[in-house]
Motif scaffolding. Structure first.
Motif, PDB file in Angstrom:
ATOM      1  N   VAL A  28       0.848  -1.134   0.041  1.00  0.00           N
ATOM      2  CA  VAL A  28      -0.033  -0.092  -0.049  1.00  0.00           C
ATOM      3  C   VAL A  28       0.870   1.130  -0.039  1.00  0.00           C
ATOM      4  O   VAL A  28       0.577   2.241  -0.946  1.00  0.00           O
ATOM      5  CB  VAL A  28      -0.860  -0.027   1.234  1.00  0.00           C
ATOM      6  N   VAL A  29       1.804   1.445   0.959  1.00  0.00           N
ATOM      7  CA  VAL A  29       2.745   2.413   0.945  1.00  0.00           C
ATOM      8  C   VAL A  29       3.595   2.576  -0.528  1.00  0.00           C
ATOM      9  O   VAL A  29       3.647   3.708  -0.868  1.00  0.00           O
ATOM     10  CB  VAL A  29       3.905   2.299   2.122  1.00  0.00           C
ATOM     11  N   VAL A  30       4.010   1.504  -1.277  1.00  0.00           N
ATOM     12  CA  VAL A  30       4.618   1.703  -2.396  1.00  0.00           C
ATOM     13  C   VAL A  30       3.860   2.312  -3.320  1.00  0.00           C
ATOM     14  O   VAL A  30       3.990   3.052  -4.249  1.00  0.00           O
ATOM     15  CB  VAL A  30       5.296   0.311  -2.755  1.00  0.00           C
ATOM     16  N   LEU A  31       2.448   1.618  -3.590  1.00  0.00           N
ATOM     17  CA  LEU A  31       1.649   2.314  -4.428  1.00  0.00           C
ATOM     18  C   LEU A  31       1.099   3.525  -4.217  1.00  0.00           C
ATOM     19  O   LEU A  31       0.733   4.497  -5.223  1.00  0.00           O
ATOM     20  CB  LEU A  31       0.205   1.167  -4.627  1.00  0.00           C
ATOM     21  N   GLN A  32       0.825   4.149  -2.802  1.00  0.00           N
ATOM     22  CA  GLN A  32       0.846   5.410  -2.763  1.00  0.00           C
ATOM     23  C   GLN A  32       1.760   6.378  -3.071  1.00  0.00           C
ATOM     24  O   GLN A  32       1.655   7.342  -3.483  1.00  0.00           O
ATOM     25  CB  GLN A  32       0.496   5.624  -1.099  1.00  0.00           C
ATOM     26  N   SER A  33       2.866   5.943  -2.729  1.00  0.00           N
ATOM     27  CA  SER A  33       4.377   6.784  -3.301  1.00  0.00           C
ATOM     28  C   SER A  33       4.283   6.952  -4.745  1.00  0.00           C
ATOM     29  O   SER A  33       4.565   8.092  -5.205  1.00  0.00           O
ATOM     30  CB  SER A  33       5.559   6.193  -2.644  1.00  0.00           C
ATOM     31  N   ALA A  34       4.122   5.783  -5.401  1.00  0.00           N
ATOM     32  CA  ALA A  34       3.998   6.006  -6.690  1.00  0.00           C
ATOM     33  C   ALA A  34       3.053   6.939  -7.323  1.00  0.00           C
ATOM     34  O   ALA A  34       3.221   7.590  -8.386  1.00  0.00           O
ATOM     35  CB  ALA A  34       3.824   4.695  -7.465  1.00  0.00           C
ATOM     36  N   ALA A  35       1.732   6.728  -6.964  1.00  0.00           N
ATOM     37  CA  ALA A  35       0.526   7.595  -7.351  1.00  0.00           C
ATOM     38  C   ALA A  35       0.905   8.990  -6.848  1.00  0.00           C
ATOM     39  O   ALA A  35       0.478   9.879  -7.724  1.00  0.00           O
ATOM     40  CB  ALA A  35      -0.533   6.943  -6.728  1.00  0.00           C
ATOM     41  N   GLU A  36       1.468   9.142  -5.887  1.00  0.00           N
ATOM     42  CA  GLU A  36       1.729  10.452  -5.337  1.00  0.00           C
ATOM     43  C   GLU A  36       2.712  11.342  -6.452  1.00  0.00           C
ATOM     44  O   GLU A  36       2.644  12.512  -6.871  1.00  0.00           O
ATOM     45  CB  GLU A  36       2.256  10.635  -3.849  1.00  0.00           C
ATOM     46  N   GLN A  37       3.803  10.487  -6.700  1.00  0.00           N
ATOM     47  CA  GLN A  37       4.648  11.118  -7.575  1.00  0.00           C
ATOM     48  C   GLN A  37       4.266  11.302  -9.073  1.00  0.00           C
ATOM     49  O   GLN A  37       4.811  12.072  -9.635  1.00  0.00           O
ATOM     50  CB  GLN A  37       6.187   9.985  -7.525  1.00  0.00           C
ATOM     51  N   GLN A  38       3.408  10.383  -9.397  1.00  0.00           N
ATOM     52  CA  GLN A  38       2.886  10.783 -10.750  1.00  0.00           C
ATOM     53  C   GLN A  38       2.106  12.231 -10.867  1.00  0.00           C
ATOM     54  O   GLN A  38       1.986  12.630 -11.981  1.00  0.00           O
ATOM     55  CB  GLN A  38       1.790   9.616 -10.936  1.00  0.00           C
ATOM     56  N   SER A  39       1.501  12.456  -9.878  1.00  0.00           N
ATOM     57  CA  SER A  39       0.940  13.698  -9.684  1.00  0.00           C
ATOM     58  C   SER A  39       1.750  14.853  -9.591  1.00  0.00           C
ATOM     59  O   SER A  39       1.233  15.949  -9.617  1.00  0.00           O
ATOM     60  CB  SER A  39      -0.215  13.727  -8.560  1.00  0.00           C
ATOM     61  N   TRP A  40       3.036  14.956  -9.375  1.00  0.00           N
ATOM     62  CA  TRP A  40       3.899  16.038  -9.350  1.00  0.00           C
ATOM     63  C   TRP A  40       4.062  16.870 -10.721  1.00  0.00           C
ATOM     64  O   TRP A  40       4.066  15.967 -11.561  1.00  0.00           O
ATOM     65  CB  TRP A  40       5.236  15.590  -8.789  1.00  0.00           C
ATOM     66  N   PRO A  41       4.208  17.837 -10.801  1.00  0.00           N
ATOM     67  CA  PRO A  41       4.506  18.809 -11.852  1.00  0.00           C
ATOM     68  C   PRO A  41       5.835  18.350 -12.428  1.00  0.00           C
ATOM     69  O   PRO A  41       6.687  17.698 -11.856  1.00  0.00           O
ATOM     70  CB  PRO A  41       4.768  20.280 -11.619  1.00  0.00           C
ATOM     71  N   SER A  42       6.104  18.231 -13.855  1.00  0.00           N
ATOM     72  CA  SER A  42       7.465  17.814 -14.486  1.00  0.00           C
ATOM     73  C   SER A  42       7.711  19.059 -15.557  1.00  0.00           C
ATOM     74  O   SER A  42       7.132  19.942 -15.730  1.00  0.00           O
ATOM     75  CB  SER A  42       7.177  16.635 -15.171  1.00  0.00           C
ATOM     76  N   ALA A  43       9.246  18.786 -15.612  1.00  0.00           N
ATOM     77  CA  ALA A  43       9.930  19.859 -16.551  1.00  0.00           C
ATOM     78  C   ALA A  43      10.985  19.020 -17.163  1.00  0.00           C
ATOM     79  O   ALA A  43      11.535  17.901 -16.807  1.00  0.00           O
ATOM     80  CB  ALA A  43      10.604  20.994 -15.763  1.00  0.00           C
ATOM     81  N   GLU A  44      11.247  19.431 -18.495  1.00  0.00           N
ATOM     82  CA  GLU A  44      12.371  19.025 -19.059  1.00  0.00           C
ATOM     83  C   GLU A  44      13.732  19.576 -18.645  1.00  0.00           C
ATOM     84  O   GLU A  44      13.791  20.701 -18.416  1.00  0.00           O
ATOM     85  CB  GLU A  44      12.069  19.128 -20.606  1.00  0.00           C
ATOM     86  N   GLY A  45      14.809  18.953 -18.335  1.00  0.00           N
ATOM     87  CA  GLY A  45      16.059  19.028 -17.683  1.00  0.00           C
ATOM     88  C   GLY A  45      17.178  18.567 -18.731  1.00  0.00           C
ATOM     89  O   GLY A  45      16.728  17.437 -19.463  1.00  0.00           O
ATOM     90  N   THR A  46      18.421  18.834 -18.480  1.00  0.00           N
ATOM     91  CA  THR A  46      19.518  18.394 -18.880  1.00  0.00           C
ATOM     92  C   THR A  46      20.460  17.871 -17.846  1.00  0.00           C
ATOM     93  O   THR A  46      20.548  18.515 -16.750  1.00  0.00           O
ATOM     94  CB  THR A  46      20.151  19.772 -19.515  1.00  0.00           C
ATOM     95  N   VAL A  47      20.964  16.517 -18.413  1.00  0.00           N
ATOM     96  CA  VAL A  47      21.936  15.880 -17.421  1.00  0.00           C
ATOM     97  C   VAL A  47      23.251  16.764 -17.607  1.00  0.00           C
ATOM     98  O   VAL A  47      23.733  17.167 -18.965  1.00  0.00           O
ATOM     99  CB  VAL A  47      22.233  14.445 -17.780  1.00  0.00           C
ATOM    100  N   THR A  48      23.885  17.233 -16.418  1.00  0.00           N
ATOM    101  CA  THR A  48      25.179  18.081 -16.610  1.00  0.00           C
ATOM    102  C   THR A  48      26.349  17.099 -16.091  1.00  0.00           C
ATOM    103  O   THR A  48      27.371  17.520 -16.553  1.00  0.00           O
ATOM    104  CB  THR A  48      25.123  19.266 -15.512  1.00  0.00           C
ATOM    105  N   GLU A  49      25.980  16.016 -15.108  1.00  0.00           N
ATOM    106  CA  GLU A  49      27.043  15.243 -14.778  1.00  0.00           C
ATOM    107  C   GLU A  49      26.568  13.802 -14.549  1.00  0.00           C
ATOM    108  O   GLU A  49      25.258  13.918 -13.934  1.00  0.00           O
ATOM    109  CB  GLU A  49      27.910  16.077 -13.736  1.00  0.00           C
ATOM    110  N   ARG A  50      27.277  12.951 -14.575  1.00  0.00           N
ATOM    111  CA  ARG A  50      26.960  11.538 -14.118  1.00  0.00           C
ATOM    112  C   ARG A  50      27.730  10.901 -13.073  1.00  0.00           C
ATOM    113  O   ARG A  50      29.001  11.142 -13.020  1.00  0.00           O
ATOM    114  CB  ARG A  50      27.070  10.645 -15.412  1.00  0.00           C
ATOM    115  N   TYR A  51      27.617  10.456 -12.102  1.00  0.00           N
ATOM    116  CA  TYR A  51      28.304   9.977 -10.919  1.00  0.00           C
ATOM    117  C   TYR A  51      27.973   8.436 -10.744  1.00  0.00           C
ATOM    118  O   TYR A  51      27.010   7.784 -10.971  1.00  0.00           O
ATOM    119  CB  TYR A  51      27.752  10.535  -9.609  1.00  0.00           C
ATOM    120  N   LYS A  52      28.919   7.741 -10.381  1.00  0.00           N
ATOM    121  CA  LYS A  52      28.939   6.345 -10.479  1.00  0.00           C
ATOM    122  C   LYS A  52      29.621   6.070  -8.664  1.00  0.00           C
ATOM    123  O   LYS A  52      30.982   5.555  -8.873  1.00  0.00           O
ATOM    124  CB  LYS A  52      29.676   5.513 -11.563  1.00  0.00           C
TER     125      LYS A  52
END
Length: 146
Positions: A28-52
């Motif tokens: 239930v917690v995983v499903l609620q978190s996924a649904a909540e994150q789906q409702s957030w606004p979004s924006a196009e971004g650019t990757v500036t650096e990658r870390y490993k």
């Protein structure tokens, strides 16, 4: 040697019921978190650096609705992104400040957790069925001896 937990014992029933309850709450917690994150606004971004380091992450620069540019280091669960690639970022705003952000294709983590918890729930249901069914009496006992 450790004593084995008998499935039909009181403690076996308690453990199998507890595992089932915890797995259902987790799902239930995983499903609620996924649904909540789906409702957030979004924006196009650019990757500036990658870390490993211990896990893969990317530094992303993306615009906010008020024109400011936000830079965030986000975990990378999907495909490998090189600097300069475009990504969609979901973010949560409170009082004009970004309080949480994630890459839009990070839904794989929710799927993996959901499937793992679903398998655990199915196993727990099976164990509960075994634990709560009455034990069959051997047929070789005569009816008068019962």
């Amino acid at each position: 040697m450790a004593k084995a937990l008998k499935v039909r014992s009181r403690s076996g029933r308690l453990v199998s019921g507890l595992v089932l309850a915890v797995a259902v709450v987790g799902l239930v917690v995983v499903l609620q978190s996924a649904a909540e994150q789906q409702s957030w606004p979004s924006a196009e971004g650019t990757v500036t650096e990658r870390y490993k380091r211990k896990s893969a992450s990317v530094e992303v620069e993306y615009p906010l609705p008020d024109g400011r540019v936000q830079v965030a280091t986000l975990p990378e669960n999907g495909p490998i992104r090189e600097p300069g690639s475009r990504v969609t970022v979901r973010y949560e705003l409170r009082d004009g400040q970004v309080v949480d952000a994630a890459l839009a294709d990070n839904d794989e983590g929710f799927w993996v957790m959901g499937v793992m918890l679903g398998v655990l729930i199915a196993g727990s249901i099976g164990m509960n069925l075994i634990a709560w069914t009455p034990a069959r009496r051997p047929e070789w006992i005569s009816p008068g001896a019962r």
